[in-house]
Scaffold this motif. Structure first.
Motif, PDB file in Angstrom:
ATOM      1  N   GLY A  47       0.810  -1.216   0.000  1.00  9.64           N
ATOM      2  CA  GLY A  47       0.000   0.000   0.000  1.00  9.64           C
ATOM      3  C   GLY A  47       0.839   1.260   0.000  1.00  9.64           C
ATOM      4  O   GLY A  47       0.564   2.218  -0.726  1.00  9.64           O
ATOM      5  N   VAL A  48       1.884   1.277   0.817  1.00  6.80           N
ATOM      6  CA  VAL A  48       2.779   2.429   0.859  1.00  6.80           C
ATOM      7  C   VAL A  48       3.487   2.598  -0.482  1.00  6.80           C
ATOM      8  O   VAL A  48       3.649   3.717  -0.999  1.00  6.80           O
ATOM      9  CB  VAL A  48       3.796   2.293   2.006  1.00  6.80           C
ATOM     10  CG1 VAL A  48       4.852   3.390   1.934  1.00  6.80           C
ATOM     11  CG2 VAL A  48       3.080   2.355   3.353  1.00  6.80           C
ATOM     12  N   ALA A  49       3.928   1.487  -1.076  1.00  8.66           N
ATOM     13  CA  ALA A  49       4.605   1.561  -2.371  1.00  8.66           C
ATOM     14  C   ALA A  49       3.682   2.104  -3.444  1.00  8.66           C
ATOM     15  O   ALA A  49       4.100   2.873  -4.319  1.00  8.66           O
ATOM     16  CB  ALA A  49       5.125   0.176  -2.772  1.00  8.66           C
ATOM     17  N   TRP A  50       2.408   1.713  -3.387  1.00  2.00           N
ATOM     18  CA  TRP A  50       1.443   2.225  -4.358  1.00  2.00           C
ATOM     19  C   TRP A  50       1.317   3.734  -4.249  1.00  2.00           C
ATOM     20  O   TRP A  50       1.352   4.459  -5.249  1.00  2.00           O
ATOM     21  CB  TRP A  50       0.082   1.566  -4.136  1.00  2.00           C
ATOM     22  CG  TRP A  50      -0.959   1.996  -5.118  1.00  2.00           C
ATOM     23  CD1 TRP A  50      -1.160   1.513  -6.365  1.00  2.00           C
ATOM     24  CD2 TRP A  50      -1.945   3.017  -4.922  1.00  2.00           C
ATOM     25  NE1 TRP A  50      -2.218   2.164  -6.971  1.00  2.00           N
ATOM     26  CE2 TRP A  50      -2.717   3.086  -6.110  1.00  2.00           C
ATOM     27  CE3 TRP A  50      -2.263   3.867  -3.866  1.00  2.00           C
ATOM     28  CZ2 TRP A  50      -3.769   3.990  -6.251  1.00  2.00           C
ATOM     29  CZ3 TRP A  50      -3.314   4.767  -4.010  1.00  2.00           C
ATOM     30  CH2 TRP A  50      -4.047   4.810  -5.196  1.00  2.00           C
ATOM     31  N   MET A  51       1.194   4.242  -3.031  1.00  2.48           N
ATOM     32  CA  MET A  51       1.061   5.693  -2.853  1.00  2.48           C
ATOM     33  C   MET A  51       2.345   6.420  -3.217  1.00  2.48           C
ATOM     34  O   MET A  51       2.305   7.508  -3.808  1.00  2.48           O
ATOM     35  CB  MET A  51       0.653   5.994  -1.417  1.00  2.48           C
ATOM     36  CG  MET A  51      -0.802   5.663  -1.134  1.00  2.48           C
ATOM     37  SD  MET A  51      -1.332   6.209   0.498  1.00  2.48           S
ATOM     38  CE  MET A  51      -0.479   5.006   1.524  1.00  2.48           C
ATOM     39  N   ALA A  52       3.486   5.833  -2.890  1.00  2.81           N
ATOM     40  CA  ALA A  52       4.755   6.466  -3.233  1.00  2.81           C
ATOM     41  C   ALA A  52       4.938   6.544  -4.743  1.00  2.81           C
ATOM     42  O   ALA A  52       5.408   7.553  -5.277  1.00  2.81           O
ATOM     43  CB  ALA A  52       5.909   5.690  -2.595  1.00  2.81           C
ATOM     44  N   ALA A  53       4.558   5.480  -5.452  1.00  3.09           N
ATOM     45  CA  ALA A  53       4.653   5.494  -6.912  1.00  3.09           C
ATOM     46  C   ALA A  53       3.695   6.516  -7.508  1.00  3.09           C
ATOM     47  O   ALA A  53       3.999   7.161  -8.519  1.00  3.09           O
ATOM     48  CB  ALA A  53       4.366   4.101  -7.474  1.00  3.09           C
ATOM     49  N   THR A  54       2.530   6.680  -6.894  1.00  5.88           N
ATOM     50  CA  THR A  54       1.593   7.701  -7.350  1.00  5.88           C
ATOM     51  C   THR A  54       2.217   9.088  -7.253  1.00  5.88           C
ATOM     52  O   THR A  54       2.011   9.941  -8.122  1.00  5.88           O
ATOM     53  CB  THR A  54       0.291   7.640  -6.515  1.00  5.88           C
ATOM     54  OG1 THR A  54      -0.291   6.344  -6.669  1.00  5.88           O
ATOM     55  CG2 THR A  54      -0.710   8.685  -6.983  1.00  5.88           C
ATOM     56  N   ASP A  55       3.018   9.320  -6.211  1.00  5.95           N
ATOM     57  CA  ASP A  55       3.719  10.603  -6.092  1.00  5.95           C
ATOM     58  C   ASP A  55       4.637  10.842  -7.283  1.00  5.95           C
ATOM     59  O   ASP A  55       4.793  11.981  -7.744  1.00  5.95           O
ATOM     60  CB  ASP A  55       4.536  10.650  -4.803  1.00  5.95           C
ATOM     61  CG  ASP A  55       3.666  10.836  -3.571  1.00  5.95           C
ATOM     62  OD1 ASP A  55       2.500  11.246  -3.732  1.00  5.95           O
ATOM     63  OD2 ASP A  55       4.152  10.573  -2.450  1.00  5.95           O
ATOM     64  N   LEU A  56       5.255   9.793  -7.804  1.00  4.24           N
ATOM     65  CA  LEU A  56       6.157   9.962  -8.942  1.00  4.24           C
ATOM     66  C   LEU A  56       5.408  10.245 -10.238  1.00  4.24           C
ATOM     67  O   LEU A  56       6.000  10.732 -11.192  1.00  4.24           O
ATOM     68  CB  LEU A  56       7.053   8.725  -9.116  1.00  4.24           C
ATOM     69  CG  LEU A  56       8.280   8.680  -8.203  1.00  4.24           C
ATOM     70  CD1 LEU A  56       9.071   7.396  -8.444  1.00  4.24           C
ATOM     71  CD2 LEU A  56       9.184   9.888  -8.438  1.00  4.24           C
ATOM     72  N   LEU A  57       4.107   9.922 -10.299  1.00  2.91           N
ATOM     73  CA  LEU A  57       3.325  10.325 -11.463  1.00  2.91           C
ATOM     74  C   LEU A  57       3.327  11.839 -11.606  1.00  2.91           C
ATOM     75  O   LEU A  57       3.264  12.373 -12.718  1.00  2.91           O
ATOM     76  CB  LEU A  57       1.877   9.826 -11.346  1.00  2.91           C
ATOM     77  CG  LEU A  57       1.637   8.325 -11.512  1.00  2.91           C
ATOM     78  CD1 LEU A  57       0.193   7.989 -11.175  1.00  2.91           C
ATOM     79  CD2 LEU A  57       1.970   7.875 -12.928  1.00  2.91           C
ATOM     80  N   ALA A  58       3.389  12.527 -10.478  1.00  3.16           N
ATOM     81  CA  ALA A  58       3.479  13.984 -10.502  1.00  3.16           C
ATOM     82  C   ALA A  58       4.925  14.442 -10.422  1.00  3.16           C
ATOM     83  O   ALA A  58       5.329  15.386 -11.106  1.00  3.16           O
ATOM     84  CB  ALA A  58       2.676  14.572  -9.336  1.00  3.16           C
ATOM     85  N   GLY A  59       5.725  13.762  -9.599  1.00  2.00           N
ATOM     86  CA  GLY A  59       7.088  14.207  -9.358  1.00  2.00           C
ATOM     87  C   GLY A  59       8.058  13.929 -10.493  1.00  2.00           C
ATOM     88  O   GLY A  59       9.064  14.624 -10.633  1.00  2.00           O
ATOM     89  N   HIS A  60       7.775  12.890 -11.293  1.00  2.00           N
ATOM     90  CA  HIS A  60       8.617  12.617 -12.473  1.00  2.00           C
ATOM     91  C   HIS A  60       7.819  13.063 -13.698  1.00  2.00           C
ATOM     92  O   HIS A  60       8.041  14.132 -14.221  1.00  2.00           O
ATOM     93  CB  HIS A  60       8.983  11.129 -12.535  1.00  2.00           C
ATOM     94  CG  HIS A  60      10.143  10.844 -13.447  1.00  2.00           C
ATOM     95  ND1 HIS A  60      11.452  10.845 -13.004  1.00  2.00           N
ATOM     96  CD2 HIS A  60      10.193  10.551 -14.774  1.00  2.00           C
ATOM     97  CE1 HIS A  60      12.258  10.569 -14.020  1.00  2.00           C
ATOM     98  NE2 HIS A  60      11.515  10.393 -15.100  1.00  2.00           N
ATOM     99  N   HIS A  61       6.879  12.256 -14.141  1.00  2.00           N
ATOM    100  CA  HIS A  61       5.865  12.682 -15.111  1.00  2.00           C
ATOM    101  C   HIS A  61       4.803  11.591 -15.190  1.00  2.00           C
ATOM    102  O   HIS A  61       5.034  10.451 -14.776  1.00  2.00           O
ATOM    103  CB  HIS A  61       6.469  13.001 -16.488  1.00  2.00           C
ATOM    104  CG  HIS A  61       7.176  11.853 -17.150  1.00  2.00           C
ATOM    105  ND1 HIS A  61       6.522  10.711 -17.569  1.00  2.00           N
ATOM    106  CD2 HIS A  61       8.477  11.663 -17.479  1.00  2.00           C
ATOM    107  CE1 HIS A  61       7.387   9.880 -18.132  1.00  2.00           C
ATOM    108  NE2 HIS A  61       8.587  10.428 -18.077  1.00  2.00           N
ATOM    109  N   PRO A  62       3.614  11.904 -15.725  1.00  2.00           N
ATOM    110  CA  PRO A  62       2.506  10.941 -15.666  1.00  2.00           C
ATOM    111  C   PRO A  62       2.591   9.795 -16.665  1.00  2.00           C
ATOM    112  O   PRO A  62       1.671   8.979 -16.730  1.00  2.00           O
ATOM    113  CB  PRO A  62       1.278  11.821 -15.959  1.00  2.00           C
ATOM    114  CG  PRO A  62       1.805  12.963 -16.731  1.00  2.00           C
ATOM    115  CD  PRO A  62       3.182  13.221 -16.203  1.00  2.00           C
TER     116      PRO A  62
END
Length: 212
Positions: free
Chosen positions: A40-55
């Motif tokens: 669950g934490v990994a899922w949310m952290a990866a979601t952050d990279l959709l914005a922090g890196h690119h979608p």
């Protein structure tokens, strides 16, 4: 080329902002709890990279990358380490930064290709990441040395690379098909047929990436 698998997670929502002691206690309880919490934490952290890196990153591969790192941390560090040497917030931060480096190194994109889940969307994403990397590190920098970029430079180059690639992608699709794209965002890549998608990727590789 099939469209990206929708970003869906059926696990209960997990509050990332639990205290280190609470997170350490839960992770230490059992193997089942460890997997559920860390996934669950990994899922949310990866979601952050959709914005922090690119979608257009290969989301599920990035999520797996972060989860593997956190599984390793859970096995390495005992409850006594937390609050002294590490906290779960710091471990997640380190895992996300490593996953970001792996995107710049191309590892996450290669993983998607090897597993047959790469799409037009993620292949355009790789071009965006490669263009940004070419402006962050000197020419000839080995892939393994693409680590820990300057935060301001990283943010600027990723944003400019995304804007450049999206502008030229939309313009190419309109010129190639003879009509305006049905969408003006990343979802447009999910609508392309195989021939148009290949032609687009070939064109973007020429205009967006530096010559060898």
């Amino acid at each position: 080329m099939k469209s990206d698998t929708p970003v869906v997670d059926d696990r209960p929502a997990i509050d990332f902002y639990w205290t280190p002691d609470e997170m350490a206690a839960i992770v230490a309880t059992s193997a089942g709890a460890t997997r559920n919490v860390i996934d669950g934490v990994a899922w949310m952290a990866a979601t952050d990279l959709l914005a922090g890196h690119h979608p257009l990153i290969p989301f599920h591969q990035v999520r797996d990358d972060i989860a593997v790192q956190l599984y390793g941390s859970a096995r390495t560090y005992t409850a006594d380490h937390f609050g002294k040497t590490w906290t779960w917030c710091s471990l997640v931060h380190e895992a996300v930064m490593a996953a970001d480096d792996h995107l710049f190194q191309g590892r996450a994109y290669e993983y998607a290709e090897r597993n047959g889940v790469a799409t037009t969307r993620t292949r355009v994403g790789r071009i965006i990441t490669e263009r940004a990397a070419a402006h962050i590190w000197p020419k000839g920098t080995a892939l393994c040395q693409r680590v820990n970029p300057n935060p301001l430079c990283r943010y600027t180059e990723l944003r400019e690379a995304r804007e450049f690639v999206m502008y030229h992608a939309l313009a190419y699709i309109e010129g190639h098909t003879g009509k305006a794209p049905a969408r003006r965002d990343e979802g447009v890549f999910d609508l392309l047929d195989d021939a148009t998608a290949k032609a687009l990727l070939d064109r973007l590789a020429v205009i967006a990436l530096p010559a060898n």
